[in-house]
Design an enzyme around this catalytic site. Structure first.
Site, PDB file in Angstrom:
ATOM      1  N   CYS A 169       0.840  -1.189   0.000  1.00  0.00           N
ATOM      2  CA  CYS A 169       0.000   0.000   0.000  1.00  0.00           C
ATOM      3  C   CYS A 169       0.882   1.249   0.000  1.00  0.00           C
ATOM      4  O   CYS A 169       1.792   1.378   0.820  1.00  0.00           O
ATOM      5  CB  CYS A 169      -0.917  -0.008   1.223  1.00  0.00           C
ATOM      6  SG  CYS A 169      -1.919   1.485   1.417  1.00  0.00           S
ATOM      7  N   CYS A 207       0.304   3.198   3.624  1.00  0.00           N
ATOM      8  CA  CYS A 207       0.800   2.740   4.924  1.00  0.00           C
ATOM      9  C   CYS A 207       1.896   1.681   4.842  1.00  0.00           C
ATOM     10  O   CYS A 207       2.457   1.295   5.858  1.00  0.00           O
ATOM     11  CB  CYS A 207      -0.361   2.195   5.759  1.00  0.00           C
ATOM     12  SG  CYS A 207      -1.102   0.666   5.104  1.00  0.00           S
ATOM     13  N   CYS A 237      -7.250  -1.235   1.255  1.00  0.00           N
ATOM     14  CA  CYS A 237      -6.240  -1.760   2.168  1.00  0.00           C
ATOM     15  C   CYS A 237      -6.891  -2.010   3.520  1.00  0.00           C
ATOM     16  O   CYS A 237      -7.522  -1.115   4.093  1.00  0.00           O
ATOM     17  CB  CYS A 237      -5.096  -0.757   2.297  1.00  0.00           C
ATOM     18  SG  CYS A 237      -3.883  -1.168   3.572  1.00  0.00           S
ATOM     19  N   CYS A 289      -5.279   0.498   6.437  1.00  0.00           N
ATOM     20  CA  CYS A 289      -5.519   1.944   6.505  1.00  0.00           C
ATOM     21  C   CYS A 289      -6.770   2.391   5.786  1.00  0.00           C
ATOM     22  O   CYS A 289      -7.139   3.562   5.866  1.00  0.00           O
ATOM     23  CB  CYS A 289      -4.315   2.705   5.974  1.00  0.00           C
ATOM     24  SG  CYS A 289      -4.090   2.605   4.174  1.00  0.00           S
ATOM     25  N   CYS A 298      -8.478  -5.010 -10.172  1.00  0.00           N
ATOM     26  CA  CYS A 298      -8.085  -3.882 -11.014  1.00  0.00           C
ATOM     27  C   CYS A 298      -7.623  -2.762 -10.091  1.00  0.00           C
ATOM     28  O   CYS A 298      -8.439  -2.110  -9.432  1.00  0.00           O
ATOM     29  CB  CYS A 298      -9.273  -3.454 -11.870  1.00  0.00           C
ATOM     30  SG  CYS A 298      -8.903  -2.151 -13.062  1.00  0.00           S
TER      31      CYS A 298
END
Length: 204
Positions: free
Chosen positions: A118, A121, A164, A167, A189
């Site tokens: 991510c 984070c 995610c 976060c 995607c």
């Protein structure tokens, strides 16, 4: 509850006072007795802790308070802090659920070994072994790292958003049943802006 403290050569609690304390504290709490201080402003009677790991209990002013702790792995920041640490484009996509233009993403045609995390984070999200060329214009993965990605239906019910799990950053959408020859028949995607790629060994 009032305590009458007798000034003498030794300080003792009556059996009645002791039983009163035992009935005051609920059975689910574990008790650890601490030594009495003879200085009245610092008189500490009990130190109380709870057995459930999801709560912290304390003894304050004669009452028990409980505070829920954050779930493991959760990363909560105010939007002002996200805006300060992310680029404008990252903030637009990760926090405002935007979309990058197809075919423009940094990782659309990257197929090297490594881990995709991510961009907000740093939580690992995808292994390179699950990435494939879908021709859609965005990085495509047929599966994520277990527990790293949440799925939520869009308000109109037409698509499934992926975020995610740590976060809440917006990644993109997941589609199923498109006929791609992958083990899951799914296509994650994902916006390149939502990701950071670390090349190398893809083993976690």
């Amino acid at each position: 509850m009032a305590l009458n403290v007798l000034q003498s050569s030794s300080l003792r609690l009556s059996s009645a006072t002791s039983s009163t304390f035992k009935s005051f504290v609920t059975p689910s709490l574990s008790l650890a007795a601490t030594p009495f201080s003879l200085s009245p402003p610092n008189l500490n009677l009990l130190r109380i802790s709870s057995s459930p790991s999801s709560f912290r209990r304390g003894f304050h002013g004669g009452r028990i308070t409980a505070m829920a702790s954050s779930a493991p792995g959760s990363i909560n920041k105010p939007e002002e802090e996200w805006r300060a640490i992310l680029s404008p484009e990252q903030f637009r996509i990760l926090r405002q659920k935007g979309t990058e233009y197809p075919g423009t993403g940094e990782y659309n045609k990257v197929f090297a070994d490594g881990i995709y995390s991510c961009a907000g984070c740093g939580t690992p999200l995808y292994k390179s072994a699950t990435k494939f060329d879908s021709g859609c214009g965005w990085p495509a993965f047929f599966d994520g790292i277990p527990g790293a990605i949440n799925r939520t239906a869009d308000p109109d019910g037409r698509r499934i958003e992926i975020t995610c799990a740590a976060c809440g950053g917006h990644l993109g959408h997941v589609f199923k049943g498109e006929g791609f020859p992958t083990p899951t028949d799914e296509r994650h995607c994902v916006n390149s802006v939502s990701l950071k790629f670390a090349p190398g060994n893809a083993t976690l």
